[in-house]
Scaffold this motif. Structure first.
Motif, PDB file in Angstrom:
ATOM      1  N   ALA A  25     -26.764 142.746  25.541  1.00  0.00           N
ATOM      2  CA  ALA A  25     -25.485 141.911  25.752  1.00  0.00           C
ATOM      3  C   ALA A  25     -24.479 142.505  24.881  1.00  0.00           C
ATOM      4  O   ALA A  25     -24.559 142.938  23.827  1.00  0.00           O
ATOM      5  CB  ALA A  25     -25.648 140.148  25.195  1.00  0.00           C
ATOM      6  N   VAL A  26     -23.259 142.489  25.546  1.00  0.00           N
ATOM      7  CA  VAL A  26     -21.997 143.110  24.719  1.00  0.00           C
ATOM      8  C   VAL A  26     -20.928 142.003  24.526  1.00  0.00           C
ATOM      9  O   VAL A  26     -19.946 142.081  23.774  1.00  0.00           O
ATOM     10  CB  VAL A  26     -21.478 144.162  25.528  1.00  0.00           C
ATOM     11  CG1 VAL A  26     -20.032 144.747  25.061  1.00  0.00           C
ATOM     12  CG2 VAL A  26     -22.492 145.423  25.745  1.00  0.00           C
ATOM     13  N   TRP A  27     -20.905 140.859  25.594  1.00  0.00           N
ATOM     14  CA  TRP A  27     -19.879 139.985  25.349  1.00  0.00           C
ATOM     15  C   TRP A  27     -20.464 138.396  25.282  1.00  0.00           C
ATOM     16  O   TRP A  27     -21.464 138.228  25.830  1.00  0.00           O
ATOM     17  CB  TRP A  27     -19.163 140.141  26.885  1.00  0.00           C
ATOM     18  CG  TRP A  27     -18.348 141.284  27.138  1.00  0.00           C
ATOM     19  CD1 TRP A  27     -18.897 142.391  27.595  1.00  0.00           C
ATOM     20  CD2 TRP A  27     -17.171 141.828  26.696  1.00  0.00           C
ATOM     21  NE1 TRP A  27     -18.182 143.489  27.780  1.00  0.00           N
ATOM     22  CE2 TRP A  27     -17.013 142.910  26.983  1.00  0.00           C
ATOM     23  CE3 TRP A  27     -16.297 141.022  25.979  1.00  0.00           C
ATOM     24  CZ2 TRP A  27     -15.914 143.652  26.445  1.00  0.00           C
ATOM     25  CZ3 TRP A  27     -15.036 141.655  25.555  1.00  0.00           C
ATOM     26  CH2 TRP A  27     -14.714 143.028  25.679  1.00  0.00           C
ATOM     27  N   VAL A  28     -19.899 137.600  24.859  1.00  0.00           N
ATOM     28  CA  VAL A  28     -20.041 136.158  24.871  1.00  0.00           C
ATOM     29  C   VAL A  28     -18.913 135.543  25.846  1.00  0.00           C
ATOM     30  O   VAL A  28     -17.790 135.658  25.629  1.00  0.00           O
ATOM     31  CB  VAL A  28     -20.204 135.667  23.525  1.00  0.00           C
ATOM     32  CG1 VAL A  28     -20.275 134.135  23.599  1.00  0.00           C
ATOM     33  CG2 VAL A  28     -21.174 136.243  22.546  1.00  0.00           C
ATOM     34  N   LEU A  29     -19.566 134.689  26.766  1.00  0.00           N
ATOM     35  CA  LEU A  29     -18.720 133.997  27.661  1.00  0.00           C
ATOM     36  C   LEU A  29     -18.977 132.310  27.111  1.00  0.00           C
ATOM     37  O   LEU A  29     -19.880 131.773  27.380  1.00  0.00           O
ATOM     38  CB  LEU A  29     -18.968 134.089  29.061  1.00  0.00           C
ATOM     39  CG  LEU A  29     -18.442 135.366  29.668  1.00  0.00           C
ATOM     40  CD1 LEU A  29     -19.356 136.494  28.876  1.00  0.00           C
ATOM     41  CD2 LEU A  29     -18.968 135.315  31.276  1.00  0.00           C
ATOM     42  N   ALA A  30     -17.848 131.933  26.591  1.00  0.00           N
ATOM     43  CA  ALA A  30     -17.755 130.450  26.109  1.00  0.00           C
ATOM     44  C   ALA A  30     -17.332 129.746  27.255  1.00  0.00           C
ATOM     45  O   ALA A  30     -16.190 129.991  27.751  1.00  0.00           O
ATOM     46  CB  ALA A  30     -17.074 130.101  24.669  1.00  0.00           C
ATOM     47  N   TRP A  31     -18.156 128.678  27.513  1.00  0.00           N
ATOM     48  CA  TRP A  31     -17.615 127.702  28.864  1.00  0.00           C
ATOM     49  C   TRP A  31     -17.988 126.470  28.432  1.00  0.00           C
ATOM     50  O   TRP A  31     -18.526 125.874  27.577  1.00  0.00           O
ATOM     51  CB  TRP A  31     -18.236 128.330  29.863  1.00  0.00           C
ATOM     52  CG  TRP A  31     -19.855 128.007  30.142  1.00  0.00           C
ATOM     53  CD1 TRP A  31     -20.611 129.389  29.391  1.00  0.00           C
ATOM     54  CD2 TRP A  31     -20.721 127.165  30.635  1.00  0.00           C
ATOM     55  NE1 TRP A  31     -21.940 128.577  29.750  1.00  0.00           N
ATOM     56  CE2 TRP A  31     -21.807 127.446  30.533  1.00  0.00           C
ATOM     57  CE3 TRP A  31     -20.423 125.977  31.172  1.00  0.00           C
ATOM     58  CZ2 TRP A  31     -23.014 126.562  30.862  1.00  0.00           C
ATOM     59  CZ3 TRP A  31     -21.430 125.174  31.626  1.00  0.00           C
ATOM     60  CH2 TRP A  31     -22.709 125.470  31.388  1.00  0.00           C
ATOM     61  N   ASN A  32     -17.341 125.559  29.421  1.00  0.00           N
ATOM     62  CA  ASN A  32     -17.625 124.033  29.038  1.00  0.00           C
ATOM     63  C   ASN A  32     -17.249 123.541  30.515  1.00  0.00           C
ATOM     64  O   ASN A  32     -16.551 123.796  31.128  1.00  0.00           O
ATOM     65  CB  ASN A  32     -16.708 123.361  28.261  1.00  0.00           C
ATOM     66  CG  ASN A  32     -16.127 122.038  28.244  1.00  0.00           C
ATOM     67  OD1 ASN A  32     -16.379 121.450  29.134  1.00  0.00           O
ATOM     68  ND2 ASN A  32     -16.571 121.466  26.907  1.00  0.00           N
ATOM     69  N   ASN A  33     -18.296 122.548  30.806  1.00  0.00           N
ATOM     70  CA  ASN A  33     -18.181 121.631  32.226  1.00  0.00           C
ATOM     71  C   ASN A  33     -17.579 120.492  31.873  1.00  0.00           C
ATOM     72  O   ASN A  33     -18.374 119.594  31.338  1.00  0.00           O
ATOM     73  CB  ASN A  33     -19.539 121.507  32.833  1.00  0.00           C
ATOM     74  CG  ASN A  33     -19.575 120.808  34.021  1.00  0.00           C
ATOM     75  OD1 ASN A  33     -18.567 120.248  34.238  1.00  0.00           O
ATOM     76  ND2 ASN A  33     -20.492 121.101  34.937  1.00  0.00           N
ATOM     77  N   PRO A  34     -16.397 120.263  31.956  1.00  0.00           N
ATOM     78  CA  PRO A  34     -15.683 118.897  31.512  1.00  0.00           C
ATOM     79  C   PRO A  34     -16.201 117.674  32.106  1.00  0.00           C
ATOM     80  O   PRO A  34     -16.122 116.797  31.650  1.00  0.00           O
ATOM     81  CB  PRO A  34     -14.323 119.167  31.961  1.00  0.00           C
ATOM     82  CG  PRO A  34     -14.358 120.134  33.087  1.00  0.00           C
ATOM     83  CD  PRO A  34     -15.207 120.894  32.840  1.00  0.00           C
ATOM     84  N   LYS A  35     -17.076 117.958  33.193  1.00  0.00           N
ATOM     85  CA  LYS A  35     -17.502 116.524  33.790  1.00  0.00           C
ATOM     86  C   LYS A  35     -18.971 116.357  32.938  1.00  0.00           C
ATOM     87  O   LYS A  35     -19.372 114.887  33.016  1.00  0.00           O
ATOM     88  CB  LYS A  35     -18.171 116.875  35.420  1.00  0.00           C
ATOM     89  CG  LYS A  35     -16.902 116.997  36.068  1.00  0.00           C
ATOM     90  CD  LYS A  35     -17.455 116.818  37.630  1.00  0.00           C
ATOM     91  CE  LYS A  35     -16.175 117.228  38.656  1.00  0.00           C
ATOM     92  NZ  LYS A  35     -16.647 117.385  40.205  1.00  0.00           N
ATOM     93  N   LEU A  36     -19.382 117.417  32.253  1.00  0.00           N
ATOM     94  CA  LEU A  36     -20.784 116.923  31.448  1.00  0.00           C
ATOM     95  C   LEU A  36     -20.653 116.780  29.897  1.00  0.00           C
ATOM     96  O   LEU A  36     -21.179 116.306  29.197  1.00  0.00           O
ATOM     97  CB  LEU A  36     -21.808 117.792  31.813  1.00  0.00           C
ATOM     98  CG  LEU A  36     -22.190 117.973  33.160  1.00  0.00           C
ATOM     99  CD1 LEU A  36     -22.986 119.137  33.554  1.00  0.00           C
ATOM    100  CD2 LEU A  36     -22.790 116.616  33.739  1.00  0.00           C
ATOM    101  N   HIS A  37     -19.538 117.989  29.593  1.00  0.00           N
ATOM    102  CA  HIS A  37     -19.415 118.133  28.132  1.00  0.00           C
ATOM    103  C   HIS A  37     -17.973 117.633  27.331  1.00  0.00           C
ATOM    104  O   HIS A  37     -17.038 117.453  28.045  1.00  0.00           O
ATOM    105  CB  HIS A  37     -19.491 119.610  27.828  1.00  0.00           C
ATOM    106  CG  HIS A  37     -20.811 120.185  28.386  1.00  0.00           C
ATOM    107  ND1 HIS A  37     -20.743 121.121  29.433  1.00  0.00           N
ATOM    108  CD2 HIS A  37     -21.956 119.850  28.315  1.00  0.00           C
ATOM    109  CE1 HIS A  37     -21.922 121.824  29.823  1.00  0.00           C
ATOM    110  NE2 HIS A  37     -22.631 120.992  29.136  1.00  0.00           N
ATOM    111  N   THR A  38     -18.288 117.183  26.197  1.00  0.00           N
ATOM    112  CA  THR A  38     -16.864 116.799  25.357  1.00  0.00           C
ATOM    113  C   THR A  38     -15.961 117.834  25.475  1.00  0.00           C
ATOM    114  O   THR A  38     -16.560 119.259  25.536  1.00  0.00           O
ATOM    115  CB  THR A  38     -17.249 116.316  23.940  1.00  0.00           C
ATOM    116  OG1 THR A  38     -17.869 117.385  23.239  1.00  0.00           O
ATOM    117  CG2 THR A  38     -17.912 114.850  24.089  1.00  0.00           C
TER     118      THR A  38
END
Length: 86
Positions: A25-38
Motif C-alpha cells: 500500500a502507498v495510499w490511504v483512502l479515507a471514506w464514510n458512508n453517510p447512511k451508516l456512519h456519523t
C-alpha cells in the motif's frame, strides 16, 4: 476532518485493498458512508499506485470518498491528517 482516525490493521506490512492485489500500500483512502456512519467517522481502504484511481473513483461515485493521503503521511500524523476547511 475532525476526530481521530483509526489505526491501520497491520502497520508493518500494509497491502492494497483491491481484490486479489498483494502489492504494498502507498495510499490511504479515507471514506464514510453517510447512511451508516456519523459525519466524523472515517473508514479506510489502502491502495497501491496501480489501484489508487480505481478505488478512489469507486468511493467517489457513491459520495463516500473524503480524503486520499500517502500512507507515510497518514502514519506520521498522531491523530490522523487534517484536511483544510473540514
Amino acid at each position: 476532518m475532525e476526530g481521530v482516525f483509526p489505526p491501520l490493521e497491520d502497520p508493518e506490512s500494509p497491502i492494497c485493498s483491491a481484490k486479489g492485489c498483494r502489492l504494498p500500500a502507498v495510499w490511504v483512502l479515507a471514506w464514510n458512508n453517510p447512511k451508516l456512519h456519523t459525519p466524523d467517522r472515517r473508514k479506510t481502504w489502502l491502495a497501491c499506485d496501480e489501484h489508487r484511481e480505481h478505488l478512489s473513483s469507486f468511493l467517489d461515485m457513491r459520495g463516500f470518498l473524503k480524503d486520499v493521503v500517502r500512507l507515510e503521511d497518514w502514519e506520521s500524523e498522531p491523530n490522523g491528517p487534517q484536511a483544510p476547511g473540514n
